[in-house]
Design a protein around this motif. Structure first.
Motif, PDB file in Angstrom:
ATOM      1  N   LEU A  41      -2.418   0.894 -12.943  1.00  0.00           N
ATOM      2  CA  LEU A  41      -2.315   2.594 -12.850  1.00  0.00           C
ATOM      3  C   LEU A  41      -2.474   2.730 -11.327  1.00  0.00           C
ATOM      4  CD1 LEU A  41      -3.204   5.372 -13.935  1.00  0.00           C
ATOM      5  CD2 LEU A  41      -5.633   4.788 -13.454  1.00  0.00           C
ATOM      6  N   LEU A  42      -2.949   1.919 -10.386  1.00  0.00           N
ATOM      7  CA  LEU A  42      -2.695   2.476  -9.097  1.00  0.00           C
ATOM      8  C   LEU A  42      -1.159   2.125  -8.535  1.00  0.00           C
ATOM      9  CD1 LEU A  42      -5.936   0.664  -7.585  1.00  0.00           C
ATOM     10  CD2 LEU A  42      -5.513   3.362  -7.809  1.00  0.00           C
ATOM     11  N   ARG A  66       1.067   5.215  -6.989  1.00  0.00           N
ATOM     12  CA  ARG A  66       1.630   4.883  -5.856  1.00  0.00           C
ATOM     13  C   ARG A  66       3.307   5.049  -5.856  1.00  0.00           C
ATOM     14  NH1 ARG A  66       1.096  -0.556  -2.445  1.00  0.00           N
ATOM     15  NH2 ARG A  66       1.514   0.974  -0.782  1.00  0.00           N
ATOM     16  N   LEU A  67       3.885   4.737  -6.977  1.00  0.00           N
ATOM     17  CA  LEU A  67       5.124   4.870  -7.171  1.00  0.00           C
ATOM     18  C   LEU A  67       5.427   6.269  -7.402  1.00  0.00           C
ATOM     19  CD1 LEU A  67       8.116   4.067  -7.868  1.00  0.00           C
ATOM     20  CD2 LEU A  67       7.509   3.815 -10.345  1.00  0.00           C
ATOM     21  N   ALA A  68       4.461   7.121  -8.015  1.00  0.00           N
ATOM     22  CA  ALA A  68       4.585   8.789  -8.305  1.00  0.00           C
ATOM     23  C   ALA A  68       4.301   9.373  -6.882  1.00  0.00           C
ATOM     24  CB  ALA A  68       3.392   9.240  -9.147  1.00  0.00           C
ATOM     25  N   VAL A  89       5.781   8.423  -4.098  1.00  0.00           N
ATOM     26  CA  VAL A  89       7.078   8.281  -3.602  1.00  0.00           C
ATOM     27  C   VAL A  89       7.755   9.379  -4.054  1.00  0.00           C
ATOM     28  CG1 VAL A  89       9.230   7.014  -3.412  1.00  0.00           C
ATOM     29  CG2 VAL A  89       6.919   5.617  -3.357  1.00  0.00           C
ATOM     30  N   GLY A  90       7.798   9.844  -5.576  1.00  0.00           N
ATOM     31  CA  GLY A  90       8.437  10.981  -5.949  1.00  0.00           C
ATOM     32  C   GLY A  90       7.701  12.122  -5.506  1.00  0.00           C
ATOM     33  N   LEU A  91       6.603  12.316  -5.150  1.00  0.00           N
ATOM     34  CA  LEU A  91       6.081  13.432  -4.640  1.00  0.00           C
ATOM     35  C   LEU A  91       6.472  13.492  -3.130  1.00  0.00           C
ATOM     36  CD1 LEU A  91       3.865  15.779  -4.749  1.00  0.00           C
ATOM     37  CD2 LEU A  91       2.257  14.124  -4.134  1.00  0.00           C
ATOM     38  N   PHE A  92       6.491  12.362  -2.578  1.00  0.00           N
ATOM     39  CA  PHE A  92       7.208  12.900  -1.108  1.00  0.00           C
ATOM     40  C   PHE A  92       8.543  13.122  -0.924  1.00  0.00           C
ATOM     41  CE2 PHE A  92       9.539  10.736   2.251  1.00  0.00           C
ATOM     42  CZ  PHE A  92       8.833  11.251   3.172  1.00  0.00           C
ATOM     43  N   LEU A  93       9.321  12.761  -2.047  1.00  0.00           N
ATOM     44  CA  LEU A  93      10.358  13.249  -2.164  1.00  0.00           C
ATOM     45  C   LEU A  93      10.864  14.626  -2.245  1.00  0.00           C
ATOM     46  CD1 LEU A  93      12.434  10.194  -3.769  1.00  0.00           C
ATOM     47  CD2 LEU A  93      12.392  10.692  -1.317  1.00  0.00           C
ATOM     48  N   ILE A 133       0.909  14.671   2.978  1.00  0.00           N
ATOM     49  CA  ILE A 133      -0.041  14.469   2.306  1.00  0.00           C
ATOM     50  C   ILE A 133       0.242  13.108   1.358  1.00  0.00           C
ATOM     51  CG2 ILE A 133      -1.134  15.570   0.193  1.00  0.00           C
ATOM     52  CD1 ILE A 133      -0.966  18.325   1.733  1.00  0.00           C
ATOM     53  N   PRO A 134       1.685  13.249   0.528  1.00  0.00           N
ATOM     54  CA  PRO A 134       1.788  11.961  -0.134  1.00  0.00           C
ATOM     55  C   PRO A 134       1.780  10.839   0.890  1.00  0.00           C
ATOM     56  CG  PRO A 134       3.780  13.470   0.379  1.00  0.00           C
ATOM     57  CD  PRO A 134       2.572  14.179   0.755  1.00  0.00           C
TER      58      PRO A 134
END
Length: 630
Positions: free
Chosen positions: A33-34, A38-40, A42-46, A65-66
């Motif tokens: 899950l973690l 973490r992969l999510a 990365v998408g949030l950062f982009l 924040i991300p």
């Protein structure tokens, strides 16, 4: 398996195994899950970067924040990964424990003897029984007993198996084993300590490092190095301040060039101070890297032991060895570990650039030498304490997993063995046939006759292995086991040697000579402990490599010499002529035998020891059963 006796350890292991497996399953799910979270991020950062930087739809600091979430989730996932590794290793401990109780343990945790220190290998090579009694071979007693995490723990346990202790020491070990028997949690914590499950800690190298001569004897050096580093830091700060346009009121005429010149002078001074000691500094720093890695597992095991309280004499003595100058061993090693991290940081490009100006390597090397002066003398004690605890814990685990086994009783006078319902600890409980025997007083020798595969050699090994266990402080596989302190000489497994040009017969008589010499030295007091250790000899198919006449003469001479030296023992034979040896005192030899039957074309054995001489042989029947025309 005797369910009534071994059910509780088996059930406890099964319960703990299930709990650890369930915990491992939950941690595995959390770890996955973690990873997805973490992969999510990365998408949030982009996404945040697109809106705030390219579209200018919000404050740009929001991209942090991300990033912070990604780092935090990584730290969390790392902790979960470490806990998952510990839980899986704990589950493996109980899985192997269940296998041992259910007699499925052979080959699961083979202990290599090639990595042992030279002294232990020499003892092993010189042993008069290790190879004959399955002490170190695959499926042997060492493999069954040893749960050590360190090489010195293995060496200590193997030394106990190879060198019989005196009675006071045996009783101290028994008391310690009895106290440790039920401490399953302690064994689990020691079993999962450290970063890996591999056997570690090279004790000899660590002792040498701790006892090495102090090569940095100039007490002024760290002070001078510290002063020069501080002066350089102040001058460097002044250069930066002047370069930024600042002024120094106390020195209004001071230019940046003047300060740089002073910096160069300080650098030259630092180089001159360091230059004569470059090789010494390198030796200290390079040697410490291996020592720190070697101590990581040692520190983890010490930390587990430091949290325990003990009552038995042997364990209290071990606990006293754990501290150095009122500092816990694990804490002291932790400080060395930090110094090791500082030493490793010297590979960093920035630290390399600042090494000379800040006299970094000098300060680290002196801190390491200061640690060695303070705690170096305690390192051998820490090693000894961990090794003894691991050996005792190994025996305690065996005692816990075999609650039906008993501690032997020791007699002080004469030489005797009195075993009631004795079984072989390496034979599966469901197949093990127990026998009782007595040797001592008038009876000095048991001559065991019987057909092939009837159990003669197994009985001899059973007595030998249980005596080895008794003399190292472990429980034995018997209802009752009483003996005097014993050294053992066994001749069961012998082969010819192409390299040395020796036949099997030559190898046998050479070993018989060594056994007789040991018996004579025991009689003369040269090898006696303060309890007066005697000699137990175990001779299988004595002198079968020669003709019957020479065999009879030689066997009578060997047995007579052993008995006259005060030794007791057991001899097996197919040659019934040996059943009436001459030259022995009246009643010194007692004949016993095993029987067999052929039922429906198959050989059947009950492996039960009986009085008297075997009156039949199965050699011809066995040859006919496999198709030989005899």
């Amino acid at each position: 398996m005797n369910d009534g006796v071994e059910a509780r350890p088996l059930q406890e292991y099964q319960r703990r195994f299930v709990l650890r497996e369930e915990r491992a399953s939950k941690l595995t799910g959390l770890h996955l899950l973690l990873g997805w979270l973490r992969l999510a991020t990365v998408g949030l950062f982009l996404g945040v970067a697109w809106f705030t930087i390219f579209l200018s739809e919000g404050p740009r600091w929001c991209v942090a924040i991300p990033v912070v979430l990604f780092v935090a989730l990584g730290v969390w996932q790392g902790g979960v990964s470490r806990r998952l590794g510990l839980v899986r290793r704990a589950a493996e401990i109980y899985r192997r424990g269940i296998a041992r109780i259910e007699d499925r343990w052979i080959g699961q945790e083979v202990r290599e003897t090639s990595g042992l220190c030279a002294a232990v290998r020499e003892r092993l090579a010189a042993s008069l029984y290790a190879g004959d009694l399955d002490v170190v071979d695959r499926g042997g007693m060492f493999e069954l007993l040893c749960r050590a995490r360190t090489r010195m723990g293995e060496e200590t346990l193997l030394t106990w198996l190879l060198e019989p202790a005196d009675v006071p020491e045996i009783l101290r070990r028994q008391a310690a084993v009895e106290e440790l028997r039920g401490r399953v949690d302690l064994r689990e914590r020691m079993g999962v300590a450290g970063e890996t499950a591999a056997v570690g800690v090279q004790a000899e190298a660590l002792r040498e490092w701790a006892a090495a001569d102090d090569v940095l004897t100039q007490r002024w050096m760290p002070w001078v190095a510290g002063v020069l580093a501080v002066v350089f830091a102040i001058l460097a700060a002044m250069v930066i301040w002047l370069w930024l346009g600042g002024t120094i009121d106390a020195l209004p005429s001071l230019s940046i060039g003047d300060v740089i010149a002073l910096l160069l002078v300080v650098l030259v001074a630092e180089k001159l101070v360091r230059r004569p000691f470059e090789k010494r500094l390198a030796a200290v720093l390079d040697g410490t890297e291996a020592a720190v890695k070697n101590m990581q597992l040692l520190a983890s095991l010490l930390e587990v032991m430091e949290g325990e309280t003990f009552a038995s004499e042997r364990l209290v003595e071990i606990k006293r060895k754990l501290a150095s100058q009122a500092v816990a061993g694990s804490v002291a090693i932790g400080k060395l570990g930090k110094l090791g991290q500082w030493r490793d940081s010297m590979d960093n490009l920035i630290v390399k650039g600042l090494n000379l100006p800040l006299m970094y390597s000098v300060q680290v090397a002196w801190a390491i030498e200061r640690w060695r002066r303070q705690h170096g003398a305690a390192v051998p004690l820490w090693i000894e304490a961990v090794a003894e605890m691991e050996a005792l814990n190994s025996v305690a685990m065996y005692a816990y997993e075999h609650p039906g086994d008993v501690f032997p009783e020791f007699e002080r006078d004469g030489a005797c063995v009195d075993a009631e319902e004795m079984g072989h600890p390496l034979i599966a409980a469901a197949k093990c046939v127990r026998n009782s025997l007595q040797i001592g007083d008038e009876t000095r020798v048991l001559l065991i006759s019987g057909s092939n595969m009837s159990g003669k050699s197994t009985l001899m090994r059973t007595l030998g292995v249980n005596t080895v266990l008794a003399m190292c402080g472990a429980p034995v596989r018997a209802k009752r086991f009483r003996l005097t302190p014993m050294k053992i000489g066994a001749s069961l497994l012998l082969n010819d040697s192409l390299q040395e040009g020796h036949s099997r017969f030559y190898a046998e008589i050479e070993k018989l000579g060594r056994i007789c010499s040991l018996a004579e030295s025991c009689a003369d007091g040269e090898s006696k402990s303060r309890d007066g250790a005697g000699m137990l000899f175990l001779l299988d198919e004595l002198l079968q490599g020669t003709n019957s006449k020479d065999r009879l003469v030689g066997a009578e001479g060997v047995v007579r010499a052993l008995v006259e030296a005060g030794a007791i023992g057991m001899v097996t034979t197919h040659d019934l002529a040996l059943a009436e040896m001459e030259g022995l005192p009246q009643g010194a030899m007692r004949n016993m035998h095993f029987q067999d039957q052929i039922v429906d074309g198959q050989m059947r054995f009950d492996f039960t020891l009986r009085e008297g001489v075997a009156m039949k042989s199965n050699g011809v029947e066995l040859m006919r059963l496999i198709g030989l025309k005899v």
